[in-house]
Design a protein around this motif. Sequence first.
Motif, short mmCIF file in Angstrom:
data_model
loop_
_atom_site.label_atom_id
_atom_site.label_comp_id
_atom_site.label_asym_id
_atom_site.label_seq_id
_atom_site.Cartn_x
_atom_site.Cartn_y
_atom_site.Cartn_z
N ILE A 11 -9.61 -9.02 -1.63
CA ILE A 11 -8.58 -9.97 -2.05
C ILE A 11 -7.20 -9.32 -2.11
CG2 ILE A 11 -7.75 -11.40 -3.95
CD1 ILE A 11 -10.01 -12.68 -2.45
N GLU A 12 -7.13 -8.10 -2.65
CA GLU A 12 -5.85 -7.43 -2.82
C GLU A 12 -5.60 -6.39 -1.72
OE1 GLU A 12 -3.54 -8.24 -5.18
OE2 GLU A 12 -4.92 -9.90 -5.56
N ALA A 13 -6.14 -6.63 -0.54
CA ALA A 13 -5.98 -5.67 0.55
C ALA A 13 -4.51 -5.48 0.90
CB ALA A 13 -6.74 -6.15 1.79
N PRO A 14 -4.07 -4.23 1.06
CA PRO A 14 -2.68 -3.98 1.47
C PRO A 14 -2.48 -4.32 2.94
CG PRO A 14 -3.90 -1.93 1.38
CD PRO A 14 -4.82 -2.98 0.86
N TYR A 15 -1.23 -4.54 3.30
CA TYR A 15 -0.89 -4.88 4.68
C TYR A 15 0.35 -4.10 5.08
CZ TYR A 15 -1.02 -7.97 8.77
OH TYR A 15 -1.13 -8.48 10.05
N VAL A 16 0.57 -3.99 6.37
CA VAL A 16 1.63 -3.13 6.90
C VAL A 16 2.99 -3.82 6.76
CG1 VAL A 16 2.46 -1.90 8.93
CG2 VAL A 16 0.00 -2.09 8.50
N ASN A 17 3.94 -3.11 6.19
CA ASN A 17 5.29 -3.66 6.00
C ASN A 17 5.89 -4.21 7.29
OD1 ASN A 17 5.36 -3.02 3.27
ND2 ASN A 17 6.44 -1.09 3.57
N ALA A 18 5.78 -3.46 8.38
CA ALA A 18 6.43 -3.84 9.63
C ALA A 18 5.93 -5.17 10.14
CB ALA A 18 6.23 -2.75 10.69
N LEU A 19 4.64 -5.46 10.01
CA LEU A 19 4.09 -6.72 10.51
C LEU A 19 4.58 -7.90 9.67
CD1 LEU A 19 0.44 -5.59 11.33
CD2 LEU A 19 2.40 -5.79 12.87
N GLU A 46 9.02 -15.09 -4.12
CA GLU A 46 10.46 -14.97 -4.39
C GLU A 46 10.95 -13.53 -4.31
OE1 GLU A 46 8.25 -16.35 -6.43
OE2 GLU A 46 8.88 -18.35 -7.04
N ARG A 47 10.06 -12.59 -4.51
CA ARG A 47 10.51 -11.19 -4.52
C ARG A 47 11.03 -10.73 -3.15
NH1 ARG A 47 6.48 -6.74 -3.65
NH2 ARG A 47 4.59 -7.55 -2.67
N TYR A 48 10.76 -11.51 -2.12
CA TYR A 48 11.24 -11.15 -0.79
C TYR A 48 12.53 -11.87 -0.40
CZ TYR A 48 6.62 -9.08 -0.28
OH TYR A 48 5.49 -8.32 -0.46
N VAL A 49 13.03 -12.74 -1.28
CA VAL A 49 14.29 -13.44 -0.99
C VAL A 49 15.43 -12.41 -0.99
CG1 VAL A 49 15.97 -15.16 -1.76
CG2 VAL A 49 13.51 -15.64 -1.91
N GLY A 50 16.05 -12.23 0.15
CA GLY A 50 17.11 -11.23 0.26
C GLY A 50 16.61 -9.81 0.08
N ASN A 51 15.32 -9.62 0.08
CA ASN A 51 14.74 -8.31 -0.20
C ASN A 51 13.48 -8.09 0.65
OD1 ASN A 51 14.36 -5.81 -1.58
ND2 ASN A 51 12.86 -6.80 -2.92
N PRO A 52 13.62 -8.11 1.98
CA PRO A 52 12.44 -7.93 2.83
C PRO A 52 11.88 -6.53 2.70
CG PRO A 52 14.43 -7.78 4.15
CD PRO A 52 14.86 -8.22 2.77
N PRO A 53 10.61 -6.34 3.02
CA PRO A 53 10.06 -4.98 2.99
C PRO A 53 10.72 -4.12 4.06
CG PRO A 53 8.54 -6.47 4.08
CD PRO A 53 9.63 -7.32 3.49
N GLU A 54 10.63 -2.83 3.91
CA GLU A 54 11.15 -1.92 4.92
C GLU A 54 10.38 -2.11 6.23
OE1 GLU A 54 13.72 0.17 4.73
OE2 GLU A 54 14.15 -0.45 2.67
N ASN A 55 11.08 -1.92 7.33
CA ASN A 55 10.45 -2.05 8.64
C ASN A 55 9.77 -0.71 8.99
OD1 ASN A 55 9.71 -2.88 11.20
ND2 ASN A 55 11.73 -2.52 12.09
N ASN A 56 8.68 -0.45 8.27
CA ASN A 56 7.97 0.82 8.48
C ASN A 56 6.46 0.59 8.40
OD1 ASN A 56 7.18 0.72 5.72
ND2 ASN A 56 9.02 1.83 5.09
N LEU A 57 5.69 1.66 8.52
CA LEU A 57 4.24 1.54 8.59
C LEU A 57 3.55 1.73 7.25
CD1 LEU A 57 3.51 3.36 11.96
CD2 LEU A 57 4.04 0.97 11.51
#
Length: 215
Positions: A11-19, A46-57
Motif C-alpha cells: 500500500i505504501e510502496a515508494p515510487y520514483v520522483n522522475a516518473l 496539495e503538498r505538490y502544488v507549486g512544489n513538485p518532486p525533484e526530477n531525479n531517481l
Amino acid sequence: MSDLKRVDIPIEAPYVNALFWQMLQGVEEVLGENGLNAVLRSSGLERYVGNPPENNLESGVLAREYARLNEAIEQFTGRAGKGMLQRIGRASFRWGIKEQAALMGLANIALKALPQRLRKRAILLGLRKGLMDLVDFGQVDVQDQGGVMVYTDYACTICHTRHSDDLSICHLYVGTLGEAMAYATGKDFREFEIIETHCRARGHDYCRFEIRDRV
C-alpha cells in the motif's frame, strides 16, 4: 505469455520522483497550471502544488499518489477523462524523452537503422528496461505476436489501490504507448490502435495492451 506473475504492491510502496514529475508536467501541459493545481487539491495531493518532486531517481513519492492523481483527473474531467489522460500520457512520454531518456532506457537506441517492426519492439523493450531498472516492483513483458506488439505490466502503478467493475482504466498508459510508437516510427500516434485487453483494476493479474497498425 511469459512466466512473470502478478505483483502485489505494498500500500505504501515508494515510487520514483522522475516518473511522477513527468506526469505532473504532462498534466500542466494539457490542463494548464490552474487545472493541475485544482486536480492536486481535489485528490488530497496539495503538498505538490507549486512544489513538485525533484526530477531525479530517488523515491520521494508514493505509488498510491500516482494512482490517485490518475483517478482524480478522470473524475475532474468527466466524460473527457479518457481522452485527457491519453493526451497526458503522450505529453509525459515526451517529457521523459527530453529529461530522462537515458534513465528510461530510451537513449542510444539506433531506431533509424531498424525496420519499422523492430523499431516498435525496441522502444517497448526500452520502456520495459526503464521501468524494471527504476521501480523496485516493476515487472513488464514485451512480445511480438505476428506483428501485434503486446505489452504487459504485472505491477501497473495506475491501478494501485483502485478498482473498476467493468472498464479498463489505464488511459494514460495507452497515450504513453501511442507516443512511444510515434517516436519510434516517425508516424502519427493516430496510425496505431492500442487496446487494453486486461486491467488489474478489473481483477486481472496484469494490464495488457495490444498495439496494431491501423489499416
